[in-house]
Enzyme design. Sequence first.
Site, PDB file in Angstrom:
ATOM      1  N   GLU A  41       3.707  -2.721  18.087  1.00 17.77           N
ATOM      2  CA  GLU A  41       2.309  -2.805  18.505  1.00 17.77           C
ATOM      3  C   GLU A  41       1.751  -4.196  18.198  1.00 17.77           C
ATOM      4  O   GLU A  41       1.993  -4.752  17.125  1.00 17.77           O
ATOM      5  CB  GLU A  41       1.509  -1.730  17.760  1.00 17.77           C
ATOM      6  CG  GLU A  41       0.047  -1.626  18.146  1.00 17.77           C
ATOM      7  CD  GLU A  41      -0.658  -0.474  17.449  1.00 17.77           C
ATOM      8  OE1 GLU A  41      -1.789  -0.146  17.833  1.00 17.77           O
ATOM      9  OE2 GLU A  41      -0.068   0.108  16.511  1.00 17.77           O
ATOM     10  N   LYS A  84      -4.226   1.406  24.898  1.00 15.26           N
ATOM     11  CA  LYS A  84      -4.126   2.480  23.909  1.00 15.26           C
ATOM     12  C   LYS A  84      -5.276   3.463  24.094  1.00 15.26           C
ATOM     13  O   LYS A  84      -6.431   3.069  24.293  1.00 15.26           O
ATOM     14  CB  LYS A  84      -4.156   1.892  22.498  1.00 15.26           C
ATOM     15  CG  LYS A  84      -3.764   2.856  21.387  1.00 15.26           C
ATOM     16  CD  LYS A  84      -3.618   2.120  20.058  1.00 15.26           C
ATOM     17  CE  LYS A  84      -3.140   3.045  18.955  1.00 15.26           C
ATOM     18  NZ  LYS A  84      -2.961   2.324  17.664  1.00 15.26           N
ATOM     19  N   CYS A 132       1.594   4.068  18.931  1.00 12.26           N
ATOM     20  CA  CYS A 132       1.385   4.399  17.521  1.00 12.26           C
ATOM     21  C   CYS A 132       0.614   5.699  17.304  1.00 12.26           C
ATOM     22  O   CYS A 132       1.177   6.782  17.360  1.00 12.26           O
ATOM     23  CB  CYS A 132       0.688   3.235  16.813  1.00 12.26           C
ATOM     24  SG  CYS A 132       0.842   3.303  15.003  1.00 12.26           S
ATOM     25  N   SER A 186       3.039  -7.897 -21.510  1.00 16.37           N
ATOM     26  CA  SER A 186       2.357  -7.375 -22.692  1.00 16.37           C
ATOM     27  C   SER A 186       3.293  -6.639 -23.634  1.00 16.37           C
ATOM     28  O   SER A 186       2.918  -6.325 -24.756  1.00 16.37           O
ATOM     29  CB  SER A 186       1.247  -6.413 -22.259  1.00 16.37           C
ATOM     30  OG  SER A 186       1.811  -5.251 -21.654  1.00 16.37           O
TER      31      SER A 186
END
Length: 717
Positions: free
Chosen positions: A45, A114, A175, A357
């Site tokens: 896309e 789309k 999609c 840490s």
Amino acid sequence: MGRKVTVATCALNQWALDFEGNLQRILKSIDIAKRKGARYRLGPELEICGYGCWDHHYESDTLLHSLQVLAALLESPVTRDIICDVGMPVMHKNVRYNCRVIFLNGKILLIRPKMALANEGNYRELRWFTPWSRSRQTEEYFLPRMIQDVTKQETVPFGDAVLATRDTCIGSEICEELWTPHSPHVDMGLDGVEIFTNASGSHHVLRKAHTRVDLVTMATAKNGGIYLLANQKGCDGDRLYYDGCALIAMNGCIFAQGSQFSLDDVEVLAATLDLEDVRSYRAEISSRNLAASKVSPYPRVKVDFALSCREDLLEPPSEPIEWTYHSPEEEISLGPACWLWDFLRRSRQAGFFLPLSGGVDSAATACLVYSMCREVCEAVKQGNQEVLADVRTIVDELSYTPQDPRDLCGRVLTTCYMASENSSQETCGRARELAQQIGSHHIGLNIEPAVTAVVGIFSLVTGRRPLFAAHGGSSRENLALQNVQARLRMVVAYLFAQLSLWARGARGGLLVLGSANVDERRPRGRVWAVRRRLWSPEASRTPKLEPVDGEMLLKPPWLPDQVRLLQCRRQPHWWYQQDRPEGLCPVLRGTLPASRPAGEDMGMTYAELSVYGRLRKVAKSGPYSMFCRLVTMWKDVCSPRQVADRVRRFFSKYAANRHKMTTLTPAYHAESYSPDDNRFDLRPFLYRAGWPWQFRCVEDAVVQLESRGQQDLDGVD
């Protein structure tokens, strides 16, 4: 006989607004598809401009440059004798659409806009595009002059139509349309479309690959047909990692699987499939054929071209395969690793700087960088010349070839332990040991002189000297001093990131990596903290992961191993866990973990905080709704008053700290649970912290429940 068709789909690592690079990757994919014998090539896309352009879609330059790339594709000899299906934005009648442009031999066949836009979670397509709402209708699109000069066409069809070649019929989805309740492939299949294509820009979420595969296989199992899915891959300039998983399926079976996590910029899949298998499969489904006899027809664009060859009897068809999934642990290791690699090489920096840490969060982040180094070494071993060139640029050594992940890690990762008066030799030793295990260049320093200087300025002005709680100070003093240490560590981190390579006589700067779990929300992103068990000793059984000292990774902050919420796109109830027979996760069933050191300053444990955060973000709960949920979930361990106090404490602290989310550094996205400001969690940052109306509703409910004299909670709404 002309029954077998060879089709290709691909996954491309496109980059937003990198028109030159995007063009070259598209051309490379078409060339590979042709060499594999394909006569139809599908791409991701918006592959021409890159999916993540966001508000750049408002700019006319984006449309202009997309058209220029399209013109270059139409003119290129590489695109001859193959139907090319590419994605780009198109302006039609002053309306911007997300489109597929399908062309053959320099002529545009169809522009298909789309019809269902993704507009939830990380997606904002309605912000930039308009869906095409005229089902099964087309109209004329007047081509811009620069395209007319190439194609010698004045107009082309624009809208919801399908292609009718000499031997088959092809229909497009884009999609989100695959995820809708009534996807276009349903009616297209009933109308005789035999090949469905889906161009996606779908990002990685844990276990999302399962859903994609299920949707495609179910679509072709119910209706028959061939289904091609293309997807973007990599980081195209934002927080998301697009995870490929291109595939080819037929009649409910997978015939080609693309990689989910790969450093290859271009990946092309091809399969040779027999159209007669589709036709015979459909002929046996009487319910499908009855529905097909009543379906409204699609406009057909006739194409004088065949996907099959006349003499294909000896052409071997592709065989079905089983889809191979990554484990959740592998997804967490590989997804961020690939995202980090793209971020590093595209930022043109010389590596990463990570404060260690001695605890689990920074250790997990270090492991992700080491995982990246493993993937880079493996890609180079497999002959990926692009990765090799990028590595040599990053380390500024043209003859360097990475072979050992530890060696590469020492070149691209600088770790640093910043001690203060509150630090212990234990945490210092753990940080140093981890650095030795992964091979990072490690620095040890003490920030106490800077802390003393800053606090001294305050004391000089005010005449008061704040103390830590351990020395008799109030919680107010304690928090202020902790913040001084945290801010100074940040300043020191950015100083060393900019100049530590300079001090070592090397070029470039380093990208600063932060680390914490999602409930604290730092740049490691939305991988939920309970997944830290990934790097525990048991993880050594996972092939792609290295074992790391278990003692370090069991240090606070802590969450129970069994709390495992798998977040999948469109999963209806985030608290439901299908692989547990009892259904509900232990925290929500009522077992609140005992207080842990990491949560003392917050007044709540990390396990509680995760529940509050998911209810707020995923379940869309405000203070009152959260109280109503928790008062039943925790009825066996908390009274209604206790639940109300916990909810009020959470929302009060949330309101007081929300503004900090507006300045966060980029982070990798892996779950829907996230307070990521302005990208994923669009909320105000200035609240009336007392929440008077909401808290009054909670108090009224508590009083009502207490007045009953019993906890008959089933009636609470």
